[in-house]
Design a protein around this motif. Structure first.
Motif, PDB file in Angstrom:
ATOM      1  N   ILE A 198     -24.286  12.681   8.728  1.00 40.59           N
ATOM      2  CA  ILE A 198     -24.001  13.548   7.590  1.00 40.59           C
ATOM      3  C   ILE A 198     -24.602  14.911   7.902  1.00 40.59           C
ATOM      4  CG2 ILE A 198     -24.285  13.925   5.110  1.00 40.59           C
ATOM      5  CD1 ILE A 198     -24.627  10.941   4.776  1.00 40.59           C
ATOM      6  N   GLY A 199     -23.752  15.861   8.297  1.00 41.36           N
ATOM      7  CA  GLY A 199     -24.255  17.162   8.719  1.00 41.36           C
ATOM      8  C   GLY A 199     -25.105  17.016   9.968  1.00 41.36           C
ATOM      9  N   ASP A 200     -26.342  17.513   9.902  1.00 35.74           N
ATOM     10  CA  ASP A 200     -27.261  17.385  11.031  1.00 35.74           C
ATOM     11  C   ASP A 200     -28.076  16.090  10.972  1.00 35.74           C
ATOM     12  OD1 ASP A 200     -26.467  19.827  12.040  1.00 35.74           O
ATOM     13  OD2 ASP A 200     -27.992  20.926  10.878  1.00 35.74           O
ATOM     14  N   PHE A 201     -27.806  15.291   9.938  1.00 36.17           N
ATOM     15  CA  PHE A 201     -28.579  14.049   9.748  1.00 36.17           C
ATOM     16  C   PHE A 201     -27.772  12.855  10.253  1.00 36.17           C
ATOM     17  CE2 PHE A 201     -29.589  10.371   7.013  1.00 36.17           C
ATOM     18  CZ  PHE A 201     -30.918  10.200   7.371  1.00 36.17           C
ATOM     19  N   SER A 202     -28.311  12.134  11.201  1.00 32.42           N
ATOM     20  CA  SER A 202     -27.671  10.910  11.694  1.00 32.42           C
ATOM     21  C   SER A 202     -28.531   9.706  11.321  1.00 32.42           C
ATOM     22  CB  SER A 202     -27.493  10.985  13.216  1.00 32.42           C
ATOM     23  OG  SER A 202     -28.738  11.101  13.874  1.00 32.42           O
ATOM     24  N   TYR A 203     -27.883   8.600  11.071  1.00 30.79           N
ATOM     25  CA  TYR A 203     -28.614   7.395  10.660  1.00 30.79           C
ATOM     26  C   TYR A 203     -27.907   6.161  11.204  1.00 30.79           C
ATOM     27  CZ  TYR A 203     -24.943   6.700   7.173  1.00 30.79           C
ATOM     28  OH  TYR A 203     -23.743   6.494   6.563  1.00 30.79           O
ATOM     29  N   SER A 204     -28.644   5.089  11.196  1.00 28.18           N
ATOM     30  CA  SER A 204     -28.113   3.798  11.640  1.00 28.18           C
ATOM     31  C   SER A 204     -28.803   2.703  10.848  1.00 28.18           C
ATOM     32  CB  SER A 204     -28.366   3.605  13.142  1.00 28.18           C
ATOM     33  OG  SER A 204     -27.891   2.347  13.569  1.00 28.18           O
ATOM     34  N   VAL A 205     -28.027   1.764  10.327  1.00 32.42           N
ATOM     35  CA  VAL A 205     -28.571   0.657   9.557  1.00 32.42           C
ATOM     36  C   VAL A 205     -27.853  -0.622   9.984  1.00 32.42           C
ATOM     37  CG1 VAL A 205     -26.951   1.039   7.654  1.00 32.42           C
ATOM     38  CG2 VAL A 205     -29.077  -0.225   7.251  1.00 32.42           C
ATOM     39  N   GLY A 206     -28.603  -1.697  10.064  1.00 35.84           N
ATOM     40  CA  GLY A 206     -27.987  -2.942  10.515  1.00 35.84           C
ATOM     41  C   GLY A 206     -28.773  -4.159  10.075  1.00 35.84           C
ATOM     42  N   GLY A 207     -28.235  -5.290  10.405  1.00 38.01           N
ATOM     43  CA  GLY A 207     -28.873  -6.558  10.049  1.00 38.01           C
ATOM     44  C   GLY A 207     -28.592  -7.612  11.094  1.00 38.01           C
ATOM     45  N   TYR A 208     -29.454  -8.620  11.105  1.00 37.34           N
ATOM     46  CA  TYR A 208     -29.350  -9.682  12.105  1.00 37.34           C
ATOM     47  C   TYR A 208     -29.549 -11.017  11.399  1.00 37.34           C
ATOM     48  CZ  TYR A 208     -30.318 -12.266  16.438  1.00 37.34           C
ATOM     49  OH  TYR A 208     -30.276 -13.164  17.478  1.00 37.34           O
ATOM     50  N   LEU A 209     -28.660 -11.958  11.668  1.00 38.10           N
ATOM     51  CA  LEU A 209     -28.715 -13.265  11.016  1.00 38.10           C
ATOM     52  C   LEU A 209     -28.562 -14.359  12.068  1.00 38.10           C
ATOM     53  CD1 LEU A 209     -28.710 -14.903   8.311  1.00 38.10           C
ATOM     54  CD2 LEU A 209     -26.207 -14.774   8.389  1.00 38.10           C
ATOM     55  N   ILE A 210     -29.419 -15.382  11.986  1.00 35.10           N
ATOM     56  CA  ILE A 210     -29.313 -16.513  12.908  1.00 35.10           C
ATOM     57  C   ILE A 210     -29.433 -17.809  12.122  1.00 35.10           C
ATOM     58  CG2 ILE A 210     -31.804 -16.403  13.422  1.00 35.10           C
ATOM     59  CD1 ILE A 210     -31.117 -17.535  16.206  1.00 35.10           C
ATOM     60  N   HIS A 211     -28.567 -18.744  12.438  1.00 40.07           N
ATOM     61  CA  HIS A 211     -28.614 -20.092  11.861  1.00 40.07           C
ATOM     62  C   HIS A 211     -28.745 -21.076  13.019  1.00 40.07           C
ATOM     63  CE1 HIS A 211     -26.471 -23.875  10.685  1.00 40.07           C
ATOM     64  NE2 HIS A 211     -27.432 -23.818   9.793  1.00 40.07           N
ATOM     65  N   GLN A 212     -29.755 -21.941  12.950  1.00 35.68           N
ATOM     66  CA  GLN A 212     -30.011 -22.830  14.086  1.00 35.68           C
ATOM     67  C   GLN A 212     -30.365 -24.225  13.601  1.00 35.68           C
ATOM     68  OE1 GLN A 212     -32.076 -21.317  17.621  1.00 35.68           O
ATOM     69  NE2 GLN A 212     -33.572 -22.943  17.356  1.00 35.68           N
ATOM     70  N   ASN A 213     -29.831 -25.224  14.275  1.00 36.55           N
ATOM     71  CA  ASN A 213     -30.173 -26.628  14.050  1.00 36.55           C
ATOM     72  C   ASN A 213     -30.920 -27.147  15.275  1.00 36.55           C
ATOM     73  OD1 ASN A 213     -28.893 -27.029  11.492  1.00 36.55           O
ATOM     74  ND2 ASN A 213     -26.915 -27.070  12.529  1.00 36.55           N
ATOM     75  N   ASN A 214     -32.144 -27.626  15.065  1.00 38.33           N
ATOM     76  CA  ASN A 214     -32.931 -28.221  16.138  1.00 38.33           C
ATOM     77  C   ASN A 214     -33.103 -29.698  15.821  1.00 38.33           C
ATOM     78  OD1 ASN A 214     -33.215 -25.589  17.061  1.00 38.33           O
ATOM     79  ND2 ASN A 214     -35.172 -25.300  16.040  1.00 38.33           N
ATOM     80  N   VAL A 215     -32.537 -30.553  16.657  1.00 39.52           N
ATOM     81  CA  VAL A 215     -32.502 -31.986  16.353  1.00 39.52           C
ATOM     82  C   VAL A 215     -33.107 -32.776  17.500  1.00 39.52           C
ATOM     83  CG1 VAL A 215     -31.007 -33.944  15.816  1.00 39.52           C
ATOM     84  CG2 VAL A 215     -30.442 -31.680  14.938  1.00 39.52           C
ATOM     85  N   LEU A 216     -33.939 -33.751  17.141  1.00 38.19           N
ATOM     86  CA  LEU A 216     -34.437 -34.708  18.126  1.00 38.19           C
ATOM     87  C   LEU A 216     -33.389 -35.808  18.282  1.00 38.19           C
ATOM     88  CD1 LEU A 216     -36.728 -35.840  19.925  1.00 38.19           C
ATOM     89  CD2 LEU A 216     -37.574 -37.039  17.903  1.00 38.19           C
ATOM     90  N   LYS A 217     -32.722 -35.848  19.427  1.00 42.13           N
ATOM     91  CA  LYS A 217     -31.666 -36.830  19.635  1.00 42.13           C
ATOM     92  C   LYS A 217     -32.210 -38.169  20.128  1.00 42.13           C
ATOM     93  CE  LYS A 217     -27.965 -35.936  19.120  1.00 42.13           C
ATOM     94  NZ  LYS A 217     -27.159 -35.987  17.892  1.00 42.13           N
ATOM     95  N   LYS A 218     -33.326 -38.119  20.871  1.00 39.16           N
ATOM     96  CA  LYS A 218     -33.930 -39.347  21.376  1.00 39.16           C
ATOM     97  C   LYS A 218     -35.424 -39.136  21.507  1.00 39.16           C
ATOM     98  CE  LYS A 218     -33.760 -42.624  25.249  1.00 39.16           C
ATOM     99  NZ  LYS A 218     -33.190 -42.878  26.598  1.00 39.16           N
TER     100      LYS A 218
END
Length: 211
Positions: free
Chosen positions: A120-140
């Motif tokens: 915006i004019g001389d002003f620059s910006y950046s915005v973001g987000g990060y999402l993680i979904h994880q399943n950790n399972v003991l199979k044996k």
């Protein structure tokens, strides 16, 4: 070197006359001791490396030079992680430590990141987000259990096992009529736990997955 067997010097076994009663049951003379050897860790020459199988797929997308989106799906399987199986061995086996490729884990899930950049004019910006979904399972796992509900196999690696709260002891009569609590000397007002296996007592076998 967990495949190697290890040994230690044990207690002595005495041979010779039974000196406690003055009767010679293995000859006469001075009693002598012979040092024994104890197996501390049983050898396993079939022990190998953990195998890893991994699949990941995704995409990165940029729109209007401002919006960027990234998505990844991952599935990672660890086969045969080394662990001690001593608590699975019967007592007559004679040792309490043996390592095998016994543990299996599975990690799977999705990752998503979104970022918006603009000026915006001389002003620059950046915005973001990060999402993680994880399943950790003991199979044996590497343990044996008297009841299947105590078995962590097939459950999350972060599974919490404990006692199921069902109320409080309201009176002495309530204590007398309830399953025997072997965990503590309960009194009126103390927490009451469920008798999961129905043997009319509350003990370590009544733990279950509570979170």
């Amino acid at each position: 070197f967990l495949w190697e067997g290890t040994y230690s010097k044990g207690n002595a076994i005495n041979f010779g006359p039974n000196q406690s009663t003055n009767s010679d049951w293995l000859g006469s003379g001075t009693q002598s001791g012979v040092t024994t050897t104890t197996v501390d860790r049983y050898q396993n020459h079939d022990l190998g490396w953990t195998k890893t199988y991994e699949l990941s797929a995704g995409f990165d997308l940029t729109l209007y030079d401002r919006l960027s989106v990234g998505f990844t799906y991952f599935d990672r399987y660890l086969d045969g992680k080394v662990a001690d199986v001593g608590n699975m061995l019967p007592d007559f086996f004679g040792v309490t430590t043996r390592y095998e490729n016994v543990l299996d884990y599975r990690y799977s899930g999705e990752e998503l990141n979104i970022n918006w950049s603009d000026r915006i004019g001389d002003f620059s910006y950046s915005v973001g987000g990060y999402l993680i979904h994880q399943n950790n399972v003991l199979k044996k796992g590497n343990s044996s259990y008297a009841y299947e509900y105590l078995n962590p196999e097939g459950k999350s690696l972060g599974a919490i096992f404990g006692y199921k709260y069902i109320g409080k002891y309201e009176s002495l009569q309530d204590i007398d009529e309830s399953p025997v609590n072997t965990l503590d000397n309960v009194r009126v007002g103390d927490l009451k736990y469920a008798d999961i296996n129905g043997d009319n007592q509350v003990d370590a076998n009544d733990r279950c997955m509570i979170g």
